[in-house]
Design a protein around this motif. Structure first.
Motif, PDB file in Angstrom:
ATOM      1  N   GLY A  15       0.785  -1.220   0.000  1.00 38.43           N
ATOM      2  CA  GLY A  15       0.000   0.000   0.000  1.00 38.43           C
ATOM      3  C   GLY A  15       0.819   1.273   0.000  1.00 38.43           C
ATOM      4  O   GLY A  15       0.256   2.367   0.096  1.00 38.43           O
ATOM      5  N   ARG A  16       2.151   1.147  -0.098  1.00 34.41           N
ATOM      6  CA  ARG A  16       2.999   2.336  -0.044  1.00 34.41           C
ATOM      7  C   ARG A  16       2.695   3.290  -1.197  1.00 34.41           C
ATOM      8  O   ARG A  16       2.576   4.507  -1.000  1.00 34.41           O
ATOM      9  N   ALA A  17       2.548   2.755  -2.410  1.00 38.56           N
ATOM     10  CA  ALA A  17       2.263   3.604  -3.564  1.00 38.56           C
ATOM     11  C   ALA A  17       0.922   4.313  -3.406  1.00 38.56           C
ATOM     12  O   ALA A  17       0.784   5.493  -3.761  1.00 38.56           O
ATOM     13  N   GLY A  18      -0.058   3.594  -2.871  1.00 33.25           N
ATOM     14  CA  GLY A  18      -1.362   4.207  -2.657  1.00 33.25           C
ATOM     15  C   GLY A  18      -1.297   5.350  -1.655  1.00 33.25           C
ATOM     16  O   GLY A  18      -1.960   6.383  -1.835  1.00 33.25           O
ATOM     17  N   ARG A  19      -0.489   5.187  -0.605  1.00 34.38           N
ATOM     18  CA  ARG A  19      -0.364   6.244   0.395  1.00 34.38           C
ATOM     19  C   ARG A  19       0.341   7.469  -0.187  1.00 34.38           C
ATOM     20  O   ARG A  19      -0.041   8.607   0.108  1.00 34.38           O
ATOM     21  N   LEU A  20       1.359   7.218  -1.005  1.00 27.30           N
ATOM     22  CA  LEU A  20       2.035   8.343  -1.654  1.00 27.30           C
ATOM     23  C   LEU A  20       1.083   9.061  -2.607  1.00 27.30           C
ATOM     24  O   LEU A  20       1.084  10.300  -2.683  1.00 27.30           O
ATOM     25  N   ALA A  21       0.280   8.305  -3.337  1.00 24.10           N
ATOM     26  CA  ALA A  21      -0.694   8.923  -4.241  1.00 24.10           C
ATOM     27  C   ALA A  21      -1.706   9.759  -3.448  1.00 24.10           C
ATOM     28  O   ALA A  21      -2.097  10.859  -3.883  1.00 24.10           O
ATOM     29  N   LEU A  23      -1.132  11.270  -0.650  1.00 26.17           N
ATOM     30  CA  LEU A  23      -0.445  12.496  -0.235  1.00 26.17           C
ATOM     31  C   LEU A  23      -0.369  13.500  -1.374  1.00 26.17           C
ATOM     32  O   LEU A  23      -0.512  14.715  -1.166  1.00 26.17           O
ATOM     33  N   VAL A  24      -0.140  13.015  -2.601  1.00 25.92           N
ATOM     34  CA  VAL A  24      -0.118  13.912  -3.763  1.00 25.92           C
ATOM     35  C   VAL A  24      -1.485  14.572  -3.935  1.00 25.92           C
ATOM     36  O   VAL A  24      -1.585  15.788  -4.185  1.00 25.92           O
ATOM     37  N   ALA A 295      10.138  10.986  -0.386  1.00 25.91           N
ATOM     38  CA  ALA A 295       8.940  11.438  -1.096  1.00 25.91           C
ATOM     39  C   ALA A 295       7.824  11.796  -0.129  1.00 25.91           C
ATOM     40  O   ALA A 295       7.196  12.869  -0.237  1.00 25.91           O
ATOM     41  N   ALA A 296       7.565  10.922   0.850  1.00 26.81           N
ATOM     42  CA  ALA A 296       6.471  11.164   1.782  1.00 26.81           C
ATOM     43  C   ALA A 296       6.756  12.370   2.683  1.00 26.81           C
ATOM     44  O   ALA A 296       5.860  13.176   2.956  1.00 26.81           O
ATOM     45  N   SER A 297       7.992  12.502   3.149  1.00 27.64           N
ATOM     46  CA  SER A 297       8.340  13.646   4.001  1.00 27.64           C
ATOM     47  C   SER A 297       8.139  14.960   3.257  1.00 27.64           C
ATOM     48  O   SER A 297       7.583  15.919   3.803  1.00 27.64           O
ATOM     49  N   ALA A 298       8.593  15.009   2.007  1.00 26.15           N
ATOM     50  CA  ALA A 298       8.443  16.227   1.208  1.00 26.15           C
ATOM     51  C   ALA A 298       6.970  16.575   1.014  1.00 26.15           C
ATOM     52  O   ALA A 298       6.561  17.740   1.158  1.00 26.15           O
ATOM     53  N   LEU A 299       6.137  15.569   0.718  1.00 29.31           N
ATOM     54  CA  LEU A 299       4.716  15.821   0.481  1.00 29.31           C
ATOM     55  C   LEU A 299       4.002  16.246   1.761  1.00 29.31           C
ATOM     56  O   LEU A 299       3.192  17.184   1.753  1.00 29.31           O
TER      57      LEU A 299
END
Length: 347
Positions: A15-21, A23-24, A295-299
């Motif tokens: 689910g990492r990609a889904g969480r990053l999406a 956040l975007v 990526a997640a920290s920046a978002l």
């Protein structure tokens, strides 16, 4: 499996990609909201044409002249501070490490205001280009980072001791900023208070371009260092056994954190606690592996500052309340929680 691989394997990959999406999408929604809302709120039928250069001239002026640079500068500053916090936490293996907590943000603020003090004339005009200000902020941040490290190491303190030295030196830097603002002359002295709490209400496109350019230079370096950052997840002996030059890597990460902090503080002031909260939130969402954590920290950092600016803009209108006041309301209680938990762990 090596120790490094074992530690990385603990990251929640599913689910990492889904969480990053997600956040975007959150950041995108926050950005659109930040452009739409204000003293003159805009509905979508006015906002969308203005975003593509059409519609009423007044709407285009509001969107592109006032709100878009403010939102973009907020996002870039949040990214820079969040990434600085991630690098500091990874380099020191200290969950309390952050630019504000360790006095680095306040050192950068002192460098920025010191630059204005030294290079302002009697008419409160700058005698050199304002674009030397990030250099001065970087010098201030670097000096205070070194002082905190030296004093904490000399005292032999653990994570809590590092934080106490950071707070003490941060208070010293704040006092220096206040003194320089009082004795002046300082260029734009009436607005210099942004370096005490952080604000984006005077955002300009030139600020956005400079900060975006600095981020564009630093991000590729971070991507190159992801493997080293993963190796730092374990203790020094295990990391060195895997071929990592630990001390050089830690010094490089701290230097990058100083540059990121100085870049943000130069344009928005010392917005607090973004560098503490964002990396922790990112770790909960995507785990400890460096690439998704970056990526997640920046978002998360970008969304924090954009949303904080929206809150203070709407809640206190027509006053311009520093954005750092809103981030402190979130970050300060969380910092106390982490401090208490870390203190008990080292008791």
């Amino acid at each position: 499996m090596t120790a490094v691989a074992t530690e990385i394997a603990r990251a929640p990959a599913h689910g990492r990609a889904g969480r990053l999406a997600a956040l975007v999408l959150l950041l995108g929604a926050a950005a659109v909201t930040g452009v739409a809302l204000g003293s003159s709120s805009m509905t979508l039928d006015r906002l969308l044409p203005a975003l593509v250069g059409q519609g009423a001239e007044t709407d285009r002026l509001i969107v592109w002249g006032l709100r878009a640079p403010r939102v973009l500068l907020s996002a870039l500053a949040g990214m820079a501070l969040a990434l600085a916090g991630l690098l500091l936490q990874r380099a020191t293996r200290n969950p309390l490490a952050a630019p504000t907590v360790l006095g680095i943000s306040d050192g950068a603020a002192l460098g920025a205001v010191g630059f204005l003090f030294l290079f302002s004339d009697s008419a409160n005009s700058l005698t050199v280009s304002i674009y030397w200000q990030p250099v001065a902020a970087a010098v201030g941040a670097a000096v205070f980072a070194v002082l905190v490290a030296v004093l904490a190491r000399g005292a032999g303190g653990g994570p809590v001791g590092l934080v106490l030295h950071g707070f003490a030196l941060g208070a010293l830097a704040k006092a220096g900023v206040t003194l320089l603002m009082i004795v002046g002359p300082v260029y734009r002295a009436s607005q210099a208070s942004i370096w005490l709490a952080g604000s984006v209400h005077e955002a300009r496109w030139s600020d956005v371009v400079v900060l975006a350019s600095l981020m564009a230079l630093i991000l590729p370096v971070l991507l190159i260092l992801t493997a080293r950052m993963d190796q730092l997840l374990v203790d020094d002996s295990s990391a060195e056994a895997s071929g990592l030059p630990v001390r050089r890597t830690q010094a490089l990460l701290i230097a990058l954190a100083v540059v990121l902090t100085a870049s943000a503080v130069s344009f928005v002031g010392a917005i607090g606690f973004v560098g503490l909260v964002a990396p922790h939130a990112a770790r909960l969402l995507v785990g400890t592996r460096a690439l998704p954590a970056i990526a997640a920290s920046a978002l998360v950092g970008a969304a924090m500052v954009v949303l904080a600016d929206i809150v203070v803009r709407l809640a206190f209108a027509p006053l311009e309340v520093p954005t750092g006041a809103a981030t402190a309301l979130i970050g300060a209680p969380y910092f106390l929680f982490i401090l208490f938990r870390t203190g008990r762990a080292h008791a």
